[in-house]
Write an enzyme that holds these catalytic residues in place. Structure first.
Site, PDB file in Angstrom:
ATOM      1  N   ALA A  97      11.223   2.348  12.876  1.00  0.00           N
ATOM      2  CA  ALA A  97      10.182   3.052  13.319  1.00  0.00           C
ATOM      3  C   ALA A  97      10.012   1.927  14.704  1.00  0.00           C
ATOM      4  CB  ALA A  97       8.872   3.004  12.577  1.00  0.00           C
ATOM      5  N   TYR A 143       0.805  -0.786   0.210  1.00  0.00           N
ATOM      6  CA  TYR A 143      -0.360   0.187   0.138  1.00  0.00           C
ATOM      7  C   TYR A 143       1.033   1.208   0.270  1.00  0.00           C
ATOM      8  CZ  TYR A 143      -4.323  -2.570   1.044  1.00  0.00           C
ATOM      9  OH  TYR A 143      -5.210  -3.512   0.167  1.00  0.00           O
ATOM     10  N   TYR A 177      -5.673 -13.568  11.971  1.00  0.00           N
ATOM     11  CA  TYR A 177      -4.859 -12.369  12.121  1.00  0.00           C
ATOM     12  C   TYR A 177      -4.432 -12.148  13.937  1.00  0.00           C
ATOM     13  CZ  TYR A 177      -3.165  -7.138  10.835  1.00  0.00           C
ATOM     14  OH  TYR A 177      -2.845  -5.974  10.404  1.00  0.00           O
ATOM     15  N   TYR A 233      -6.654  -2.171   9.761  1.00  0.00           N
ATOM     16  CA  TYR A 233      -7.080  -3.872   9.379  1.00  0.00           C
ATOM     17  C   TYR A 233      -8.235  -3.916  10.078  1.00  0.00           C
ATOM     18  CZ  TYR A 233      -8.118  -7.717   6.901  1.00  0.00           C
ATOM     19  OH  TYR A 233      -8.568  -9.188   6.944  1.00  0.00           O
ATOM     20  N   SER A 292       2.383   3.202   7.035  1.00  0.00           N
ATOM     21  CA  SER A 292       1.988   2.014   5.514  1.00  0.00           C
ATOM     22  C   SER A 292       3.397   1.117   6.617  1.00  0.00           C
ATOM     23  CB  SER A 292       2.099   2.211   4.237  1.00  0.00           C
ATOM     24  OG  SER A 292       1.532   1.141   3.831  1.00  0.00           O
ATOM     25  N   LEU A 343      -4.930  -7.290   0.330  1.00  0.00           N
ATOM     26  CA  LEU A 343      -4.048  -6.706  -0.909  1.00  0.00           C
ATOM     27  C   LEU A 343      -2.475  -7.768  -0.559  1.00  0.00           C
ATOM     28  CD1 LEU A 343      -3.234  -5.118  -3.077  1.00  0.00           C
ATOM     29  CD2 LEU A 343      -1.593  -3.712  -1.531  1.00  0.00           C
ATOM     30  N   LYS A 386      -3.859  -2.808  15.963  1.00  0.00           N
ATOM     31  CA  LYS A 386      -4.606  -2.385  14.788  1.00  0.00           C
ATOM     32  C   LYS A 386      -5.677  -1.491  15.669  1.00  0.00           C
ATOM     33  CE  LYS A 386      -2.945  -2.896  10.770  1.00  0.00           C
ATOM     34  NZ  LYS A 386      -2.012  -1.770  10.562  1.00  0.00           N
TER      35      LYS A 386
HETATM   36  P1  NAI Z   1       4.329  -3.835   3.253  1.00  0.00           P
HETATM   37  O1  NAI Z   1       5.330  -5.736   3.485  1.00  0.00           O
HETATM   38  O2  NAI Z   1       4.575  -3.714   1.709  1.00  0.00           O
HETATM   39  O3  NAI Z   1       4.146  -3.257   4.322  1.00  0.00           O
HETATM   40  C1  NAI Z   1       5.004  -3.409   5.288  1.00  0.00           C
HETATM   41  C2  NAI Z   1       6.186  -2.540   5.810  1.00  0.00           C
HETATM   42  O4  NAI Z   1       6.046  -2.218   6.567  1.00  0.00           O
HETATM   43  C3  NAI Z   1       7.397  -2.909   5.141  1.00  0.00           C
HETATM   44  O5  NAI Z   1       7.712  -2.382   3.856  1.00  0.00           O
HETATM   45  C4  NAI Z   1       8.280  -3.364   6.237  1.00  0.00           C
HETATM   46  O6  NAI Z   1       9.630  -3.793   5.825  1.00  0.00           O
HETATM   47  C5  NAI Z   1       8.138  -1.996   6.585  1.00  0.00           C
HETATM   48  N1  NAI Z   1       8.105  -2.439   8.621  1.00  0.00           N
HETATM   49  C6  NAI Z   1       7.985  -3.162   9.285  1.00  0.00           C
HETATM   50  N2  NAI Z   1       8.559  -3.035   9.850  1.00  0.00           N
HETATM   51  C7  NAI Z   1       9.178  -2.289  10.312  1.00  0.00           C
HETATM   52  C8  NAI Z   1      10.068  -1.407  11.044  1.00  0.00           C
HETATM   53  N3  NAI Z   1      10.040  -1.449  11.871  1.00  0.00           N
HETATM   54  N4  NAI Z   1       9.882  -0.114  11.215  1.00  0.00           N
HETATM   55  C9  NAI Z   1       9.987   0.794   9.749  1.00  0.00           C
HETATM   56  N5  NAI Z   1       9.348  -0.629   8.550  1.00  0.00           N
HETATM   57  C10 NAI Z   1       8.507  -1.331   8.471  1.00  0.00           C
HETATM   58  O7  NAI Z   1       2.604  -4.359   3.355  1.00  0.00           O
HETATM   59  P2  NAI Z   1       1.430  -3.995   3.367  1.00  0.00           P
HETATM   60  O8  NAI Z   1       0.751  -4.747   2.984  1.00  0.00           O
HETATM   61  O9  NAI Z   1       1.391  -2.096   2.267  1.00  0.00           O
HETATM   62  O10 NAI Z   1       1.113  -3.323   4.619  1.00  0.00           O
HETATM   63  C11 NAI Z   1       0.831  -1.748   4.856  1.00  0.00           C
HETATM   64  C12 NAI Z   1      -0.010  -1.480   5.575  1.00  0.00           C
HETATM   65  O11 NAI Z   1      -1.016  -1.629   4.972  1.00  0.00           O
HETATM   66  C13 NAI Z   1       0.127  -2.325   7.144  1.00  0.00           C
HETATM   67  O12 NAI Z   1      -0.159  -0.954   8.304  1.00  0.00           O
HETATM   68  C14 NAI Z   1      -0.818  -3.053   6.749  1.00  0.00           C
HETATM   69  O13 NAI Z   1      -1.184  -3.851   8.485  1.00  0.00           O
HETATM   70  C15 NAI Z   1      -1.794  -3.043   6.233  1.00  0.00           C
HETATM   71  N6  NAI Z   1      -2.905  -3.134   6.183  1.00  0.00           N
HETATM   72  C16 NAI Z   1      -3.143  -4.294   4.791  1.00  0.00           C
HETATM   73  C17 NAI Z   1      -3.270  -5.375   3.964  1.00  0.00           C
HETATM   74  C18 NAI Z   1      -3.365  -6.276   3.175  1.00  0.00           C
HETATM   75  O14 NAI Z   1      -4.030  -7.421   3.473  1.00  0.00           O
HETATM   76  N7  NAI Z   1      -1.593  -5.974   3.109  1.00  0.00           N
HETATM   77  C19 NAI Z   1      -4.875  -4.392   5.241  1.00  0.00           C
HETATM   78  C20 NAI Z   1      -5.711  -3.999   5.766  1.00  0.00           C
HETATM   79  C21 NAI Z   1      -4.209  -3.045   6.075  1.00  0.00           C
END
Ligand code: NAI
Length: 286
Positions: free
Chosen positions: A74, A16, A182, A172, A120, A220, A190
């Site tokens: 973070a 995202y 989850y 979420y 994100s 996603l 969340k």
């Molecule tokens: P993603 O894998 O693209 O993004 C997650 C990012 O968090 C990654 O780039 C990872 O390197 C980073 N990350 C993890 N720990 C970290 C830290 N300590 N410091 C800095 N960065 C860190 O996956 P996605 O799914 O796009 O996730 C983005 C947001 O969307 C998250 O908050 C997730 O919970 C939320 N989300 C995702 C859904 C899905 O189905 N993919 C549904 C609803 C919400």
């Protein structure tokens, strides 16, 4: 004058964060990203080698430019917070200024101010375990990486967020409805993030006229989601049960974020906006 956005949590072109960056860039914003330290090298080299060029294409045919990539972890607010084994870890030692406070300072030094802050990112080391089997350590780690990370980012970026600016995170529906699978305290994280969205909307609104909203996104197939292990099932479930029977694209969430960050949303703050093909509104599956 164009706006400047800092997007924390971009490490590839599947999630995202990337889609939000693209929608903001298409609307004319300058893009800065924060990338998790362990993922930094591969992300930067892939960018340089043109691996993302196809997904950098904007609606007008130009390529999204990322003005600067900042290393970020973070879960650490400042260097005193970081344990020795992290500081001396090869990847971390190879980068500098990756704590939240230091990143905010670097952005201030480089650009002065920003207009849009996006969170994100999420991490729950025990996400595949049911809550009843989650350790205290795993639960607190989920909250630290997925909830407090947002409080900390907003706190440290607030002084350089221009009044009228906006901040957005991703949540979420597992925060409010039971989504088996989850786990690891991620549902709790969340719920905290959504509650904090309201309190932070009040505090940042009063303090600096900043709006704070969160997008409750549908499923996603991102890198993080694949790690949970049930993403294909969630996508299929949504296809069968949601009012809109189509696969959700990351771009649809990106566009909602661009709306929330824009003056079109100037009276919207403290909200949870569902971008999920309407699945949240269903009472039962049919
Ligand atoms: P993603 O894998 O693209 O993004 C997650 C990012 O968090 C990654 O780039 C990872 O390197 C980073 N990350 C993890 N720990 C970290 C830290 N300590 N410091 C800095 N960065 C860190 O996956 P996605 O799914 O796009 O996730 C983005 C947001 O969307 C998250 O908050 C997730 O919970 C939320 N989300 C995702 C859904 C899905 O189905 N993919 C549904 C609803 C919400």
């Amino acid at each position: 004058k164009g706006k400047r956005a800092f997007i924390a949590g971009v490490a590839d072109d599947h999630g995202y964060g990337w889609a939000i960056a693209k929608s903001l860039a298409a609307a004319g914003a300058e893009i800065l990203v924060g990338t998790w330290v362990p993922a930094l090298n591969i992300f930067e080299s892939s960018l340089r080698r043109g691996k993302f060029d196809e997904s950098r294409v904007l609606p007008d045919g130009s390529l999204m430019e990322i003005t600067k990539v900042y290393p970020l972890d973070a879960v650490f607010d400042n260097l005193e917070d970081a344990p020795e084994d992290i500081k001396t870890n090869k990847r971390y030692a190879g980068s500098a200024k990756w704590t939240v406070q230091e990143v905010a300072e670097s952005v201030k030094e480089d650009f002065g101010t920003i207009d849009i802050l996006v969170h994100s990112l999420a991490n729950g080391p025990e996400v595949t375990k049911p809550l009843l089997e989650t350790s205290r350590k795993g639960y607190l780690a989920a909250i630290s990486a997925s909830s407090y990370s947002y409080v900390s980012l907003l706190k440290h970026f607030l002084p350089i967020l221009n009044p009228g600016g906006a901040s957005i995170s991703l949540t979420y529906i597992a925060s409010e409805r039971i989504i088996p699978g989850y786990g690891g305290g991620m549902s709790s994280a969340k719920a905290a993030l959504e509650s904090d969205t309201r309190v932070l909307a009040f505090e940042a609104g009063r303090k600096r006229k900043i709006r704070v909203n969160t997008i409750s996104a549908g499923p996603l197939r991102s890198r993080a989601a694949k790690a949970i292990g049930f993403i294909d099932m969630m996508i299929d479930y949504s296809l069968v049960n949601a009012p809109l029977q189509k696969e959700l694209s990351a771009e649809e969430v990106g566009n909602a974020a661009a709306f929330l960050a824009s003056p079109l949303a100037s009276a919207i703050t403290g909200t949870v906006l569902y971008v999920d093909n309407g699945l949240n509104a269903m009472g039962v599956g049919i």
